[in-house]
Motif scaffolding. Structure first.
Motif, mmCIF file in Angstrom:
data_model
loop_
_atom_site.group_PDB
_atom_site.id
_atom_site.type_symbol
_atom_site.label_atom_id
_atom_site.label_comp_id
_atom_site.label_asym_id
_atom_site.label_seq_id
_atom_site.Cartn_x
_atom_site.Cartn_y
_atom_site.Cartn_z
ATOM 1 N N ALA A 1 0.862 -1.181 0.000
ATOM 2 C CA ALA A 1 0.000 0.000 0.000
ATOM 3 C C ALA A 1 0.899 1.232 0.000
ATOM 4 N N ILE A 2 0.596 2.204 -0.864
ATOM 5 C CA ILE A 2 1.438 3.396 -1.002
ATOM 6 C C ILE A 2 0.592 4.645 -0.785
ATOM 7 N N GLY A 3 1.043 5.501 0.134
ATOM 8 C CA GLY A 3 0.328 6.749 0.405
ATOM 9 C C GLY A 3 0.681 7.273 1.782
ATOM 10 N N ASP A 4 0.333 8.510 2.024
ATOM 11 C CA ASP A 4 0.682 9.126 3.308
ATOM 12 C C ASP A 4 0.027 8.423 4.488
ATOM 13 N N ASP A 5 -1.135 7.813 4.267
ATOM 14 C CA ASP A 5 -1.826 7.118 5.344
ATOM 15 C C ASP A 5 -1.797 5.601 5.157
ATOM 16 N N ALA A 6 -0.921 5.121 4.281
ATOM 17 C CA ALA A 6 -0.918 3.700 3.926
ATOM 18 C C ALA A 6 -0.350 2.803 5.016
ATOM 19 N N ALA A 7 0.373 3.372 5.983
ATOM 20 C CA ALA A 7 0.942 2.536 7.037
ATOM 21 C C ALA A 7 -0.140 1.786 7.803
ATOM 22 N N ALA A 8 -1.338 2.342 7.832
ATOM 23 C CA ALA A 8 -2.437 1.694 8.544
ATOM 24 C C ALA A 8 -2.790 0.341 7.933
ATOM 25 N N ALA A 9 -2.447 0.151 6.653
ATOM 26 C CA ALA A 9 -2.765 -1.113 5.976
ATOM 27 C C ALA A 9 -1.970 -2.283 6.552
ATOM 28 N N ARG A 10 -0.903 -1.989 7.284
ATOM 29 C CA ARG A 10 -0.123 -3.071 7.898
ATOM 30 C C ARG A 10 -0.982 -3.937 8.809
ATOM 31 N N ASP A 11 -1.976 -3.302 9.431
ATOM 32 C CA ASP A 11 -2.811 -4.055 10.358
ATOM 33 C C ASP A 11 -3.579 -5.174 9.660
ATOM 34 N N LEU A 12 -3.739 -5.076 8.349
ATOM 35 C CA LEU A 12 -4.419 -6.133 7.612
ATOM 36 C C LEU A 12 -3.605 -7.426 7.607
ATOM 37 N N ALA A 13 -2.320 -7.322 7.937
ATOM 38 C CA ALA A 13 -1.472 -8.512 8.000
ATOM 39 C C ALA A 13 -1.655 -9.269 9.304
ATOM 40 N N ARG A 14 -2.225 -8.634 10.293
ATOM 41 C CA ARG A 14 -2.339 -9.260 11.623
ATOM 42 C C ARG A 14 -3.104 -10.586 11.604
ATOM 43 N N PRO A 15 -4.301 -10.641 10.988
ATOM 44 C CA PRO A 15 -5.023 -11.923 11.001
ATOM 45 C C PRO A 15 -4.255 -13.051 10.328
ATOM 46 N N GLN A 16 -3.539 -12.735 9.234
ATOM 47 C CA GLN A 16 -2.777 -13.778 8.550
ATOM 48 C C GLN A 16 -1.628 -14.272 9.415
ATOM 49 N N ILE A 17 -0.896 -13.345 10.029
ATOM 50 C CA ILE A 17 0.218 -13.744 10.899
ATOM 51 C C ILE A 17 -0.316 -14.575 12.063
ATOM 52 N N ALA A 18 -1.432 -14.136 12.639
ATOM 53 C CA ALA A 18 -2.018 -14.878 13.755
ATOM 54 C C ALA A 18 -2.469 -16.270 13.328
ATOM 55 N N LEU A 19 -3.044 -16.365 12.120
ATOM 56 C CA LEU A 19 -3.468 -17.672 11.602
ATOM 57 C C LEU A 19 -2.290 -18.628 11.503
ATOM 58 N N TYR A 20 -1.202 -18.158 10.922
ATOM 59 C CA TYR A 20 -0.045 -19.037 10.729
ATOM 60 C C TYR A 20 0.659 -19.330 12.052
ATOM 61 N N VAL A 21 0.976 -18.294 12.801
ATOM 62 C CA VAL A 21 1.724 -18.477 14.041
ATOM 63 C C VAL A 21 0.877 -19.173 15.098
ATOM 64 N N GLY A 22 -0.424 -18.891 15.099
ATOM 65 C CA GLY A 22 -1.280 -19.445 16.138
ATOM 66 C C GLY A 22 -2.058 -20.674 15.763
#
Length: 341
Positions: free
Chosen positions: A226-247
């Motif tokens: 995601a590219i943009g001044d407010d795009a850092a918020a899109a990182r949170d979309l990775a949380r469910p995937q990381i939790a699925l794999y790690v957990g």
């Protein structure tokens, strides 16, 4: 560096494949099709072959338990023929929960099965007559119930005598094997800044045994884009995937992704994520994923920052950047990143 994306395997496969095909003109080089325990990937890959002209099409992954090496070789050769030589064969051992729970196969000899499958696929594509006896017997011998089998070679003539083989691996022994025999590597939850500390040794040990004919090992890794001044918020979309794999991808003590998170230095967090996920508290598990974990395995933020993330993946040895575009205009994101590569 090439640019690829992973097809969404949990939704409508035709819609996902059509979206991937639409990104071909934006500069996407390859698409990877997962299988897990959902729709099979070869059917979707065949559809993609018909919908595209240039995209490389890869499985990520076909496990080495539920299909025989002969069938895996046939599938890859069929896709290569339909696509005019654009197939990529992604293989892996998957995990005990899928192999035993879904396919009803014992999860044994993962390294031996992977090595043998790669060897047999390459021999089959070269149209050798196969007389092999190991984990797999071709043909089945009388002492194992065989009565009518004889050594065979593939009936049709493959478009290419060598289809690129990528192996999904995380543990040291499997990564060592990958660096020795595969054309490419498909790591998961790849953090470029931590990759050398976790995998540098096994990669070097495997490379020391590697045939020069294979050339350098290709590495496919990346994350949300995601590219943009407010795009850092899109990182949170990775949380469910990381939790699925790690957990959730395995039981306690039998989760390769949890082991990886521990190797990255998130030991306490990995334990907590797994505890919450296995208790059914998936949202809490996602919230427990460290911010740093989300940031380092994604490419989300202002343009200058994302360019720095691209270079971090390149410096870590990634040769194919695998992204998931986030936002209303995925084609624009693909075009932008492609222009940097």
């Amino acid at each position: 560096m090439e640019l690829s994306m992973m097809l969404d395997y949990a939704g409508d496969p035709r819609r996902a494949a059509d979206q991937a095909a639409a990104l071909e003109s934006a500069g996407l080089d390859a698409v990877w099709v997962a299988e897990a325990w959902g729709f099979d990937s070869p059917t979707i890959m065949g559809y993609l072959a018909a919908r595209t002209e240039r995209l490389k099409i890869g499985s990520a992954i076909l496990n080495v338990y539920s299909r025989t090496p002969g069938l895996i070789a046939q599938t890859a050769a069929g896709l290569d023929a339909l696509s005019g030589g654009r197939a990529l064969l992604g293989l892996g051992a998957s995990g005990p929960q899928v192999v035993e729970g879904w396919h009803g196969m014992p999860y044994d000899k993962p390294l031996g099965r992977t090595r043998e499958t790669v060897e047999l696929c390459r021999r089959i594509w070269r149209r050798e007559t196969i007389d092999h006896h190991g984990i797999t017997d071709m043909p089945l011998p009388p002492e194992k119930g065989g009565r009518h089998g004889k050594p065979l070679k593939i009936l049709t003539r493959p478009v290419r005598p060598a289809i690129p083989v990528y192996i999904a691996s995380l543990g040291p022994a499997n990564v060592r094997l990958t660096a020795e025999i595969a054309d490419g590597w498909l790591p998961t939850l790849f953090i470029p800044e931590k990759a050398a500390a976790v995998w540098g040794g096994p990669l070097a040990e495997g490379a020391a045994k590697r045939s020069p004919e294979l050339g350098p090992l290709q590495t496919v890794a990346g994350g949300l884009l995601a590219i943009g001044d407010d795009a850092a918020a899109a990182r949170d979309l990775a949380r469910p995937q990381i939790a699925l794999y790690v957990g959730g991808m395995g039981a306690v003590g039998k989760n390769f992704y949890n082991d990886l998170a521990v190797a990255y230095g998130y030991e306490e967090e990995a334990r907590r994520i797994q505890e919450l996920y296995l208790a059914g508290r998936k949202r809490d598990a996602a919230a427990a994923v460290p911010d740093e974990f989300c940031e380092l395995m994604t490419l989300c933020g202002p343009e200058g920052y994302v360019r720095e993330r691209v270079e971090a993946f390149r410096e870590a040895g990634v040769t194919m950047l695998n992204v998931t575009p986030v936002g209303p205009d995925p084609a624009k994101l693909i075009e932008t990143v492609k222009s940097w590569l």
